[in-house]
Write a protein that holds these residues in place. Structure first.
Motif, PDB file in Angstrom:
ATOM      1  N   ALA A 146       0.943  -1.047   0.014  1.00 54.58           N
ATOM      2  CA  ALA A 146      -0.046   0.050  -0.086  1.00 54.58           C
ATOM      3  C   ALA A 146       0.827   1.187   0.099  1.00 54.58           C
ATOM      4  N   LEU A 147       2.070   1.298   0.796  1.00 55.60           N
ATOM      5  CA  LEU A 147       2.966   2.450   0.780  1.00 55.60           C
ATOM      6  C   LEU A 147       3.445   2.530  -0.705  1.00 55.60           C
ATOM      7  N   MET A 148       3.953   1.259  -1.178  1.00 53.43           N
ATOM      8  CA  MET A 148       4.488   1.594  -2.710  1.00 53.43           C
ATOM      9  C   MET A 148       3.440   2.104  -3.564  1.00 53.43           C
ATOM     10  N   SER A 149       2.123   1.842  -3.430  1.00 49.82           N
ATOM     11  CA  SER A 149       1.177   2.387  -4.238  1.00 49.82           C
ATOM     12  C   SER A 149       1.094   3.967  -4.170  1.00 49.82           C
ATOM     13  N   LEU A 150       0.981   4.430  -2.704  1.00 51.82           N
ATOM     14  CA  LEU A 150       0.873   5.617  -2.441  1.00 51.82           C
ATOM     15  C   LEU A 150       2.206   6.218  -3.004  1.00 51.82           C
ATOM     16  N   ARG A 151       3.548   5.963  -2.852  1.00 51.11           N
ATOM     17  CA  ARG A 151       4.758   6.737  -3.547  1.00 51.11           C
ATOM     18  C   ARG A 151       4.402   6.398  -4.962  1.00 51.11           C
ATOM     19  N   ASN A 152       4.252   5.553  -5.493  1.00 50.97           N
ATOM     20  CA  ASN A 152       4.172   5.690  -7.074  1.00 50.97           C
ATOM     21  C   ASN A 152       2.794   6.865  -7.593  1.00 50.97           C
ATOM     22  N   LYS A 153       1.881   6.960  -6.789  1.00 53.11           N
ATOM     23  CA  LYS A 153       0.788   8.055  -7.313  1.00 53.11           C
ATOM     24  C   LYS A 153       1.612   9.295  -6.968  1.00 53.11           C
ATOM     25  N   ALA A 154       2.250   9.414  -5.844  1.00 55.06           N
ATOM     26  CA  ALA A 154       2.859  10.875  -5.351  1.00 55.06           C
ATOM     27  C   ALA A 154       3.875  11.324  -6.258  1.00 55.06           C
TER      28      ALA A 154
ATOM     29  N   SER B 143       4.640  10.213  -9.380  1.00 53.37           N
ATOM     30  CA  SER B 143       4.355  10.419 -10.781  1.00 53.37           C
ATOM     31  C   SER B 143       4.348  11.983 -11.079  1.00 53.37           C
ATOM     32  N   ARG B 144       3.875  12.660 -10.296  1.00 51.94           N
ATOM     33  CA  ARG B 144       3.647  14.175 -10.498  1.00 51.94           C
ATOM     34  C   ARG B 144       4.732  14.618 -10.389  1.00 51.94           C
ATOM     35  N   LEU B 145       6.041  13.925  -9.996  1.00 51.20           N
ATOM     36  CA  LEU B 145       7.312  14.984 -10.071  1.00 51.20           C
ATOM     37  C   LEU B 145       8.152  14.340 -11.177  1.00 51.20           C
ATOM     38  N   GLY B 146       7.566  13.438 -11.805  1.00 53.34           N
ATOM     39  CA  GLY B 146       8.337  12.991 -13.067  1.00 53.34           C
ATOM     40  C   GLY B 146       9.026  11.704 -12.991  1.00 53.34           C
ATOM     41  N   LEU B 147       9.060  11.019 -11.604  1.00 50.82           N
ATOM     42  CA  LEU B 147       9.662   9.918 -11.278  1.00 50.82           C
ATOM     43  C   LEU B 147       8.767   8.474 -11.627  1.00 50.82           C
ATOM     44  N   LYS B 148       9.375   7.839 -12.059  1.00 50.87           N
ATOM     45  CA  LYS B 148       8.554   6.356 -12.560  1.00 50.87           C
ATOM     46  C   LYS B 148       7.871   5.787 -11.678  1.00 50.87           C
ATOM     47  N   ASN B 149       6.939   4.921 -11.939  1.00 54.95           N
ATOM     48  CA  ASN B 149       6.359   4.231 -11.192  1.00 54.95           C
ATOM     49  C   ASN B 149       6.821   2.711 -11.075  1.00 54.95           C
ATOM     50  N   LEU B 150       7.204   2.281 -10.224  1.00 54.11           N
ATOM     51  CA  LEU B 150       7.994   1.161  -9.813  1.00 54.11           C
ATOM     52  C   LEU B 150       7.240  -0.156  -9.755  1.00 54.11           C
ATOM     53  N   GLY B 151       5.908   0.166  -9.517  1.00 54.38           N
ATOM     54  CA  GLY B 151       5.019  -1.133  -9.368  1.00 54.38           C
ATOM     55  C   GLY B 151       4.922  -1.509  -8.208  1.00 54.38           C
ATOM     56  N   SER B 152       4.847  -2.795  -7.676  1.00 47.93           N
ATOM     57  CA  SER B 152       4.670  -3.414  -6.525  1.00 47.93           C
ATOM     58  C   SER B 152       5.561  -4.554  -6.067  1.00 47.93           C
ATOM     59  N   PHE B 153       5.952  -4.763  -4.598  1.00 48.08           N
ATOM     60  CA  PHE B 153       6.684  -6.001  -4.586  1.00 48.08           C
ATOM     61  C   PHE B 153       5.825  -7.289  -4.988  1.00 48.08           C
ATOM     62  N   ALA B 154       4.528  -6.948  -4.979  1.00 50.70           N
ATOM     63  CA  ALA B 154       3.656  -8.287  -5.349  1.00 50.70           C
ATOM     64  C   ALA B 154       3.940  -8.440  -6.663  1.00 50.70           C
ATOM     65  N   ASP B 155       4.380  -7.750  -7.549  1.00 50.25           N
ATOM     66  CA  ASP B 155       4.795  -7.938  -9.102  1.00 50.25           C
ATOM     67  C   ASP B 155       5.557  -9.088  -9.444  1.00 50.25           C
ATOM     68  N   VAL B 156       6.367  -9.568  -8.452  1.00 49.57           N
ATOM     69  CA  VAL B 156       7.287 -10.603  -8.349  1.00 49.57           C
ATOM     70  C   VAL B 156       6.308 -11.917  -9.184  1.00 49.57           C
ATOM     71  N   GLU B 157       6.878 -12.385 -10.186  1.00 47.09           N
ATOM     72  CA  GLU B 157       6.178 -13.793 -10.537  1.00 47.09           C
ATOM     73  C   GLU B 157       5.995 -14.763  -9.556  1.00 47.09           C
TER      74      GLU B 157
ATOM     75  N   LEU C 253      16.566  16.640  -7.134  1.00 47.45           N
ATOM     76  CA  LEU C 253      15.296  15.728  -6.947  1.00 47.45           C
ATOM     77  C   LEU C 253      15.455  14.466  -6.138  1.00 47.45           C
ATOM     78  N   GLY C 254      16.656  13.621  -6.667  1.00 43.94           N
ATOM     79  CA  GLY C 254      16.861  12.573  -5.816  1.00 43.94           C
ATOM     80  C   GLY C 254      17.306  12.683  -4.228  1.00 43.94           C
ATOM     81  N   LYS C 255      17.866  13.730  -4.087  1.00 41.82           N
ATOM     82  CA  LYS C 255      18.172  13.960  -2.540  1.00 41.82           C
ATOM     83  C   LYS C 255      16.839  14.504  -1.874  1.00 41.82           C
ATOM     84  N   VAL C 256      15.878  14.994  -2.547  1.00 43.84           N
ATOM     85  CA  VAL C 256      14.558  15.406  -1.927  1.00 43.84           C
ATOM     86  C   VAL C 256      13.642  14.024  -1.689  1.00 43.84           C
ATOM     87  N   TYR C 257      13.757  13.106  -2.588  1.00 49.51           N
ATOM     88  CA  TYR C 257      13.221  11.951  -2.600  1.00 49.51           C
ATOM     89  C   TYR C 257      13.768  10.971  -1.566  1.00 49.51           C
ATOM     90  N   MET C 258      14.734  10.994  -1.315  1.00 46.69           N
ATOM     91  CA  MET C 258      15.668  10.200  -0.181  1.00 46.69           C
ATOM     92  C   MET C 258      15.246  10.702   1.028  1.00 46.69           C
TER      93      MET C 258
END
Length: 166
Positions: free
Chosen positions: A51-59, A61-75, A141-146
């Protein structure tokens, strides 16, 4: 937090890092590979982390960072032996893979992240697993993200490692 093992290949990526940390736990060990251990952890990721990853991806995306998906995306059915360097493994790409260490990465124009799962077998059917994260930032932007991610990371990694030794 624990020391990054000197005999781990990820240790050679620490120089100049903006962020580096290592957390460790002892697990039951039956000669499973480091990638097997990472896959187990990713497949059993608690819902709150996804859920935190989903929130991260939404937040971000507005800054131009990529959507990583979810840990659940592991086959779910894919065996560790079927992964090759360059393959996507959930939110990461397989960078290096040996029996005792797997290094996964995510690179973009803002930062480069490498994650290692390093296994040190012990006597008595156990092993120590070190989960090491190394981040090199490329711009402001990388520093702000971290700034926002680092404190959360320090909660998530130990919480997921605890699940491995259950």
């Amino acid at each position: 937090m624990s020391e990054i093992p000197n005999n781990s290949k990820i240790s050679s990526h620490v120089d100049g890092a903006y962020f580096a940390d290592c957390h460790a736990t002892v697990i039951p060990y039956e000669n499973q590979s480091a990638l097997d251990t990472f896959l187990q952890q990713a497949r059993e990721m608690p819902g709150w982390i996804n859920a935190l990853m989903s929130l991260r991806n939404k937040a971000v995306s507005r800054l131009g960072l990529k959507n990583l998906g979810s840990f659940a995306d592991v086959e779910q059915g894919k065996a560790s032996a079927d992964y090759k360097v360059g393959d996507r493994v959930g939110i990461f790409t397989l960078y290096e893979n040996t029996h005792h260490e797997v290094i996964l990465e995510d690179q973009d124009k803002h930062l480069g992240v490498r994650l290692s799962f390093f296994i040190e077998p012990e006597a008595g059917g156990t092993a120590k697993v070190h989960a090491t994260t190394v981040v090199h930032v490329n711009n402001t932007l990388g520093k702000v993200y971290m700034f926002f991610v680092a404190p959360v990371h320090k909660v998530i990694v130990p919480a997921t490692l605890k699940r491995l030794n259950a």
